[in-house]
Design an enzyme around this catalytic site. Sequence first.
Site, short mmCIF file in Angstrom:
data_model
loop_
_atom_site.label_atom_id
_atom_site.label_comp_id
_atom_site.label_asym_id
_atom_site.label_seq_id
_atom_site.Cartn_x
_atom_site.Cartn_y
_atom_site.Cartn_z
N GLU A 51 23.44 -19.27 15.01
CA GLU A 51 24.35 -20.38 15.31
C GLU A 51 24.06 -21.03 16.65
O GLU A 51 24.21 -22.24 16.81
CB GLU A 51 25.81 -19.90 15.27
CG GLU A 51 26.33 -19.59 13.89
CD GLU A 51 26.15 -18.14 13.49
OE1 GLU A 51 26.69 -17.73 12.45
OE2 GLU A 51 25.45 -17.40 14.25
N PHE A 113 40.07 -10.46 9.12
CA PHE A 113 38.61 -10.32 9.23
C PHE A 113 37.99 -11.64 9.69
O PHE A 113 38.21 -12.69 9.10
CB PHE A 113 38.05 -9.91 7.86
CG PHE A 113 36.55 -9.77 7.85
CD1 PHE A 113 35.92 -8.74 8.55
CD2 PHE A 113 35.76 -10.68 7.15
CE1 PHE A 113 34.53 -8.62 8.54
CE2 PHE A 113 34.37 -10.56 7.14
CZ PHE A 113 33.76 -9.53 7.83
N GLN A 114 37.24 -11.58 10.77
CA GLN A 114 36.53 -12.71 11.37
C GLN A 114 37.46 -13.85 11.80
O GLN A 114 37.08 -15.01 11.82
CB GLN A 114 35.44 -13.25 10.42
CG GLN A 114 34.30 -12.25 10.22
CD GLN A 114 33.10 -12.83 9.52
OE1 GLN A 114 33.20 -13.81 8.77
NE2 GLN A 114 31.93 -12.24 9.75
N LYS A 163 40.96 -22.31 6.18
CA LYS A 163 40.26 -22.21 4.90
C LYS A 163 41.07 -22.79 3.75
O LYS A 163 40.52 -23.43 2.85
CB LYS A 163 39.89 -20.75 4.60
CG LYS A 163 39.01 -20.63 3.37
CD LYS A 163 38.48 -19.23 3.14
CE LYS A 163 37.55 -19.22 1.92
NZ LYS A 163 36.99 -17.88 1.65
N MET A 481 12.26 -17.60 38.42
CA MET A 481 13.14 -18.19 39.42
C MET A 481 13.96 -17.11 40.12
O MET A 481 14.20 -17.18 41.33
CB MET A 481 14.06 -19.24 38.79
CG MET A 481 14.86 -20.03 39.81
SD MET A 481 13.81 -20.99 40.96
CE MET A 481 13.51 -22.45 39.97
#
Length: 571
Positions: A51, A113-114, A163, A481
């Site tokens: 993602e 869940f999630q 959803k 760096m």
Amino acid sequence: MKIRATQAILECLLEQEVDTVFGYPGGTILNIYDELYRYQGRIRHILTAHEQGAAHAADGYARSTGKVGVCFATSGPGTTNLTTGIATAHLDSSPVVFITCNVGENLLGRDAFQEVDATGIAMPITKATFLVRSADKIPDVMRQAFAVAATGRPGPVLIDFLKNVTAPDQMVEYEFIPWQKNRGCESIRSLNASHSLKNPEPDRQDVDKLLEMIRHAERPFLICGGGVVRGRAHKEFREFAEKLDAPVAITVMGGGGFPGAHPLTTGMIGMHGSQASNVATSECDLLIAVGCRFSDRVASDPASFAAQAKIVQIDIDRAEIDKNVLTDHHIIGSARRVLSMLNERLPQYHHAAWKQHILPMRAPSTAGDSAQLTPQQILDVIQYQTPPETIVATDVGQNQMWAIKYLHFRYPGQLLTSGGFGTMGFGLGAAIGAQLGNPDKRVIHITGDGGFRMNCNELATVQYYGLPIVSVIFNNGTLGMVRQWQSLIYGGRYSATTLDRGPDFVRLAEAYGLKGFRATTRAEVEQALAAALDAGCGAIIDCQLDIDEMVRPMVAAGAPITDFLLKEATT
């Protein structure tokens, strides 16, 4: 007419002339992906490896094309994996609409869940967030999201759909409204009054005052910031600079806003700014910053910054005025509009003595013929062997500073780099987005061996979609760096920065079905780049550098910008 809620989401994308979406599916967003299956041929979906890669790709697409990027992700870890990409877009004012889905209304707030509070997480790093709990809100929310992302100071917006809102039985009243018209709809404006959908009109009295300040200035100096690039105000800025006949410094985010090879260019300003830029800042009597927020990398010590000058800030975002550096005058408005108003009345000035004092301080631009491969040699080869319109996406660190210092960018969207958030791993995703948005242009990805490890899984995306992106790795076997700071400030205590480990980048390229090359001399870089450009597929060039190569010049954090810790290289 009544259509499915998911259909309305995709029709609203078509309203906005969206043809490409980057993303990664999951359980809660499956209803949208199921609808997307029906839109094959109308909306192209790019499946990335992660993602975060999708977020950076949508961002790179937006920066390079000037359009709004779009990114899909599912709930929970899908959403949280976007946050680095959202923050990157936010700090650099890049317009991206992120669309996520959450658990259903009946599970909201129950640690399902999630489940994650997507809007709560994203609120500090977006222009706006929307939690959509009702299908009838879809058209207005979608239209507002794109309008807010693109209007005023651009930036990311997040829409989180529950959803159940996207369920197949959810229907919504919908009428197609082309994007040229829908930004003026009363329904859009009423959704969120805190966001003006019109650019502020500059005050003519403020413009008059600046013209008067210019008339009295003997040593004017300009800063080209990211606002010039985002506002595609490069033509107006160039006309202004040439009429004013003043030296011009370019910030990291301003790359492409003013030609890097222009006779008036003094180079980068600030921590790694050129002697010409930093001295001009300290000695000018009028400093005009266009689309520049005076970050700590530009004005490391605000109290001493341009201490002899009247400071003028031109910015579209009122919140940036006097935030970091106190100004003597400011103008609120888009860079293009303000500069157009100034150019209408600005006579031709001549500041020969001032230019003769500042411009010779620019360091020579020779790459030299050192037997040991140097960063400037690599970038010199890239500059001369790639077409002038080539887009360059960088990662963060030494490779980024070298690229901005030695490459000459000519137009907005040619340089893609994470300037504000400093996101290692940004470059490859951004390069993917740029290549898909600009199929007729070459895209070069410049990275370090540290940053490349962050998101090299996106080589799978490069291979699958047949993208001819060339990744040039500045491989010095260290987090360069950070090591540079450890060398100069921390007494050479190299704690956790040496990268004496895999992978073998050439073999990694081959594992992904791409071309891999290794170079230890300039001649080998020339041969490898020619072969990579001719390969017809993605490629990696692993360039072997000395571990103690440094970015020059350098000013310590918090110090006046003329107190150089490292001087500029002269060869």
